[in-house]
Design an enzyme around this catalytic site. Structure first.
Site, PDB file in Angstrom:
ATOM      1  N   ASN A   9      59.551  63.447  45.788  1.00 30.26           N
ATOM      2  CA  ASN A   9      59.303  62.254  46.597  1.00 30.26           C
ATOM      3  C   ASN A   9      59.653  61.047  45.734  1.00 30.26           C
ATOM      4  O   ASN A   9      58.909  60.698  44.824  1.00 30.26           O
ATOM      5  CB  ASN A   9      57.822  62.242  47.012  1.00 30.26           C
ATOM      6  CG  ASN A   9      57.427  60.944  47.694  1.00 30.26           C
ATOM      7  OD1 ASN A   9      58.282  60.163  48.114  1.00 30.26           O
ATOM      8  ND2 ASN A   9      56.124  60.719  47.809  1.00 30.26           N
ATOM      9  N   LYS A  11      59.721  57.996  46.528  1.00 32.53           N
ATOM     10  CA  LYS A  11      58.978  56.783  46.920  1.00 32.53           C
ATOM     11  C   LYS A  11      59.928  55.581  46.991  1.00 32.53           C
ATOM     12  O   LYS A  11      61.094  55.754  47.344  1.00 32.53           O
ATOM     13  CB  LYS A  11      57.823  56.536  45.944  1.00 32.53           C
ATOM     14  CG  LYS A  11      56.950  57.760  45.773  1.00 32.53           C
ATOM     15  CD  LYS A  11      55.645  57.455  45.096  1.00 32.53           C
ATOM     16  CE  LYS A  11      54.936  58.742  44.771  1.00 32.53           C
ATOM     17  NZ  LYS A  11      53.577  58.561  44.316  1.00 32.53           N
ATOM     18  N   HIS A  95      51.216  61.254  53.700  1.00 33.27           N
ATOM     19  CA  HIS A  95      51.070  60.992  52.263  1.00 33.27           C
ATOM     20  C   HIS A  95      49.906  60.026  52.045  1.00 33.27           C
ATOM     21  O   HIS A  95      49.691  59.117  52.857  1.00 33.27           O
ATOM     22  CB  HIS A  95      52.370  60.401  51.701  1.00 33.27           C
ATOM     23  CG  HIS A  95      52.393  60.399  50.207  1.00 33.27           C
ATOM     24  ND1 HIS A  95      51.730  59.448  49.460  1.00 33.27           N
ATOM     25  CD2 HIS A  95      52.953  61.249  49.311  1.00 33.27           C
ATOM     26  CE1 HIS A  95      51.898  59.714  48.174  1.00 33.27           C
ATOM     27  NE2 HIS A  95      52.646  60.798  48.058  1.00 33.27           N
ATOM     28  N   GLU A  97      49.550  57.584  50.209  1.00 30.33           N
ATOM     29  CA  GLU A  97      49.933  56.162  50.168  1.00 30.33           C
ATOM     30  C   GLU A  97      50.078  55.601  51.583  1.00 30.33           C
ATOM     31  O   GLU A  97      49.743  54.450  51.842  1.00 30.33           O
ATOM     32  CB  GLU A  97      51.215  55.988  49.331  1.00 30.33           C
ATOM     33  CG  GLU A  97      50.915  56.160  47.849  1.00 30.33           C
ATOM     34  CD  GLU A  97      52.070  56.682  47.015  1.00 30.33           C
ATOM     35  OE1 GLU A  97      53.229  56.608  47.452  1.00 30.33           O
ATOM     36  OE2 GLU A  97      51.794  57.196  45.909  1.00 30.33           O
ATOM     37  N   GLU A 167      47.402  67.282  47.846  1.00 31.55           N
ATOM     38  CA  GLU A 167      47.589  66.267  46.819  1.00 31.55           C
ATOM     39  C   GLU A 167      46.281  65.505  46.615  1.00 31.55           C
ATOM     40  O   GLU A 167      46.006  64.542  47.361  1.00 31.55           O
ATOM     41  CB  GLU A 167      48.666  65.276  47.239  1.00 31.55           C
ATOM     42  CG  GLU A 167      50.013  65.911  47.496  1.00 31.55           C
ATOM     43  CD  GLU A 167      51.133  64.895  47.307  1.00 31.55           C
ATOM     44  OE1 GLU A 167      51.972  65.127  46.418  1.00 31.55           O
ATOM     45  OE2 GLU A 167      51.145  63.876  48.009  1.00 31.55           O
ATOM     46  N   GLY A 173      50.067  60.009  40.590  1.00 28.01           N
ATOM     47  CA  GLY A 173      50.549  58.893  39.781  1.00 28.01           C
ATOM     48  C   GLY A 173      49.593  58.472  38.676  1.00 28.01           C
ATOM     49  O   GLY A 173      49.754  57.412  38.080  1.00 28.01           O
ATOM     50  N   SER A 213      50.819  64.407  39.754  1.00 26.44           N
ATOM     51  CA  SER A 213      51.197  64.411  38.340  1.00 26.44           C
ATOM     52  C   SER A 213      51.748  65.755  37.863  1.00 26.44           C
ATOM     53  O   SER A 213      51.462  66.196  36.747  1.00 26.44           O
ATOM     54  CB  SER A 213      50.014  63.967  37.468  1.00 26.44           C
ATOM     55  OG  SER A 213      49.646  62.634  37.809  1.00 26.44           O
TER      56      SER A 213
HETATM   57  C1  PEP Z   1      53.413  62.145  45.195  1.00 24.93           C
HETATM   58  O1  PEP Z   1      53.748  60.997  45.382  1.00 24.93           O
HETATM   59  O2  PEP Z   1      53.415  62.908  46.158  1.00 24.93           O
HETATM   60  C2  PEP Z   1      53.014  62.553  43.849  1.00 24.93           C
HETATM   61  C3  PEP Z   1      52.467  63.715  43.706  1.00 24.93           C
HETATM   62  O3  PEP Z   1      53.250  61.659  42.815  1.00 24.93           O
HETATM   63  P1  PEP Z   1      53.121  61.974  41.228  1.00 24.93           P
HETATM   64  O4  PEP Z   1      53.819  63.277  40.974  1.00 24.93           O
HETATM   65  O5  PEP Z   1      53.777  60.820  40.561  1.00 24.93           O
HETATM   66  O6  PEP Z   1      51.652  62.072  40.941  1.00 24.93           O
END
Ligand code: PEP
Length: 253
Positions: A9, A11, A95, A97, A167, A173, A213
């Site tokens: 992703n 973003k 997601h 976000e 997630e 992040g 992460s």
């Molecule tokens: C994500 O945005 O779905 C995500 C898991 O980000 P990151 O790997 O940076 O934590």
């Protein structure tokens, strides 16, 4: 029997040139990988370019979002049919976000899920609890609610097109990954819930990705867990070497 998926992703990152450069580097680095479904989700404006560059490779295209309506007065939105038209196989919905920064609720996410299923697009459906919810003992209730309402009215047949991404919000992040055991615990719960809401066949066929992460250094451990079928990767998917190493994870055993 479940093909692992590693999805990146991107973003809100990368210009057209940078997007095309990233996949150009990625293609040879994952070309020999025939066991993992590899997916990238660039920004809307780069979808067409990336589709062109990955044509004929083993990398598939996803969008990061969509609007549920097919057309109309929805300024700034993009429909499932348009995403299919540009070459997307998958669309990410739910997601954290989108939920947190754009106020998206389960009902709206469900509307998108149903529209995508009808359009014949694959769905990467994200769920996950906040730290507060986890520490308050509500993690399982939150996951149950997000799945029940987010996937409402999707038939068992339509579930074949759904990939769930667990997630935990506190791991996205932040550099804090869920431990292998924490990921497995949540994934096993999700699979059992799918058996309850659908049936055992749907539960055992549905892929459940971990996200939060994920890096080259923790993917191998996560993939040893029986209910972890891959990863949704944010930050580390912006670097071709890192993302390739994640996609080329060392299989357990
Ligand atoms: C994500 O945005 O779905 C995500 C898991 O980000 P990151 O790997 O940076 O934590």
């Amino acid at each position: 029997m479940r093909t692992p998926m590693i999805a990146g992703n991107w973003k809100l990152h990368k210009t057209l040139q940078e997007s095309s450069g990233l996949v150009t580097e990625l293609i040879p680095a994952v070309a020999d990988n025939r066991t993992v479904e590899i997916v990238v989700a660039p920004v809307y404006t780069a979808l067409s370019k990336v589709a062109e560059v990955i044509a004929g490779s083993n990398i598939k295209l996803a969008a990061q979002n969509c609007h549920p309506e097919a057309q109309g007065a929805f300024t700034g939105e993009v429909s499932p049919a348009l995403l299919k038209d540009v070459g997307c196989h998958y669309v990410i919905i739910g997601h954290s976000e989108r939920r947190q920064l754009f106020g998206e609720k389960d009902e709206f996410i469900n509307h998108k899920a149903r529209a995508l299923a009808v359009a014949g697009l694959g769905i990467i459906f994200c769920i996950g609890e906040t730290l507060e919810e986890r520490e308050g003992g509500q993690m399982f209730d939150v996951l149950r609610r997000q799945i029940r309402y987010g996937l409402k009215q999707l038939s068992a047949d339509q579930m074949a097109g759904v990939v769930i991404a667990y997630e935990p919000v506190w791991a996205i992040g932040t550099g804090k990954t869920a431990s292998d055991v924490q990921a497995q615990e949540a994934h096993a719960f999700i699979r059992a819930l799918l058996a309850e809401l659908y049936n055992v066949q749907v539960a055992s066929a549905t892929r459940i990705l971990y996200g939060g992460s994920v890096k080259p250094g923790n993917i191998d451990g996560l993939m040893t867990q029986p209910d972890v079928d891959g990863a949704l990767v944010g930050g580390a998917s912006l670097n071709a070497d890192d993302f390739a190493r994640i996609a080329n994870f060392q299989p357990p055993g």
